[in-house]
Scaffold this motif. Sequence first.
Motif, short mmCIF file in Angstrom:
data_model
loop_
_atom_site.label_atom_id
_atom_site.label_comp_id
_atom_site.label_asym_id
_atom_site.label_seq_id
_atom_site.Cartn_x
_atom_site.Cartn_y
_atom_site.Cartn_z
N GLN A 46 -3.24 -1.99 -6.80
CA GLN A 46 -4.02 -0.02 -6.92
C GLN A 46 -3.53 0.10 -7.97
N SER A 66 -7.11 5.61 -6.78
CA SER A 66 -6.87 5.71 -5.24
C SER A 66 -7.37 4.02 -4.36
N LEU A 67 -6.65 3.99 -3.25
CA LEU A 67 -6.11 3.11 -2.66
C LEU A 67 -7.80 2.52 -2.35
N THR A 69 -9.86 0.07 -4.63
CA THR A 69 -9.44 -1.38 -4.69
C THR A 69 -10.60 -2.21 -4.43
N PRO A 84 -6.28 -4.69 -0.29
CA PRO A 84 -6.07 -4.33 -1.41
C PRO A 84 -3.98 -4.23 -1.45
N ILE A 113 -0.83 -2.18 -2.20
CA ILE A 113 0.03 -0.79 -2.74
C ILE A 113 1.13 -0.66 -3.34
N THR A 162 -1.83 8.27 -0.77
CA THR A 162 -2.07 6.93 -0.82
C THR A 162 -2.02 6.64 0.66
N ILE A 199 -3.19 -5.23 4.27
CA ILE A 199 -2.69 -4.72 2.79
C ILE A 199 -0.65 -5.24 2.76
#
Length: 496
Positions: free
Chosen positions: A119, A124-125, A128, A148, A150, A157, A172
Amino acid sequence: MPPAAKTLFEKRVLDSQKRLFKQQMRKILIKNGTVVTNETVSQADILIEDDQIAATGTIDTPADNIIDAHGLLVLPGAVDTHVHFNDVFMNTVSVHDYYTGTLAAAHGGVTSIVDFSNQEKGKSLLDTVETKKKEAHGLALVDWGIHPVITQPTADTLAEIPRVVNAGAPTIKCYMTYRSDGLLIENTDLKRILKTLHSAGGMLMVHAEDNDIIETEVPRLVNAGKTAPVYHARSRPKEAENKAIRACIDMARETGGRLFVVHMATGDGVEMVKTAQAEGLNVFAETCTHYLMFTDKVLEREDGIKWICSPPLRDGANQERLWEGLKEKIICMVTSDDAAYSWEAKRFGKDRFDLCPNGIPGIEPRLNVLYSEGVLKGRLSLPEWVEIVSAAPARYFGLAPRKGNLAPGADADIVLFDPEEEWVMGQESLHMAADWSAYEGIKIKGKIKKVFSRGELIIDGDRCLAKKGRGKFIYRKLNYASGGPLFEKSGAKTSF
Ligand SMILES: [Zn+2]
């Protein structure tokens, strides 16, 4: 012609083109091979129709192309769920992009990869996912997916997590260290993410190393003039990894969340994951090729910077426990953690271990190394080998049942492997884009002869036949049906 009629006409043309294309698609019959899945080894034929496996067993049907696989092992394409393409990290960027990275993957029998997407600050997430789709467009040679990462655990998020899961990226990753690279997630945030992701049907992958220990040890060693590559490992001792693994297992217990410890390198980690699994927690772990192949001894060499990675390589006792952990199915898979930096970039760390980009190019050697070091040394059976390089990554990360197996209906991702041929691994014989190799001079038995991806022959001997951009995005969904594939510790009961 009115617009509606034109559209209908166009549709008919398209349909007939599709039919024509289908007729041109060839039936391929792979005869007389030794078919290895994560459950069985058998003499069998495999029929490919279009892009899928149509049948296995004894098959005598006419085909456009019959391949004699006598003496060869026939395996599902390998799945590597831990790679870093175009990764901006420690003042450099990895040299594997979606072309060079998937080229090396294809040569290594890897037909599916899952890449990490960090990210970006202020973004924003969901971005990604879009960023990587753009990066892969027109370049990828094999199929690919996205985890993704974070970096900003804000309320916004967290609110995006269900949308990211629904966008086909249900796994994630968070880092428990690398503050200066903007990756560190504090424990309180990590717990919140684990919980939110769990509710959304996803799984959290964690880079587990305790940041406090590392941030204390690195300056202490550097100030004492201890800057050689081996001090990289001393600055990130196994206690740092163990402390972080313990912390995130506690979070999994508190939240019920699904936790996946990436690149586990300590024997104590194996024990902790074993205890957590016995408790019934949803805690899983992988290790990577290099932790099984090398020990921290190599860091003392003149070219020790080659093996600077995090967590660092450990000693022989830890390595042996990792092999046992695999055999006991506590560690469920082996991935590459491919992070290919140029020699110029690695040399930042020549006299200062803390400036060396952490990572080893490894997307290509994995299948081979695990055959030579695992199967041939009696540490793994053939089905266990297929399980850890192909079936388990597919199952745990939501690529199954299309990937990671050879059942009818699966994508025809197939590797033909000669178990007898001997060769020497190194920069000359591998196809990775970095201008150096950590696997230089390693004697290997077993050679990949052909690789099919969705029924298309993409590797034939030493030639790559794949067209740029043919690789497709893999929409992933985790299978949490009770007793479903994700939680089976052995075997893969795949159903379509
Ligand atoms: Zn990694």
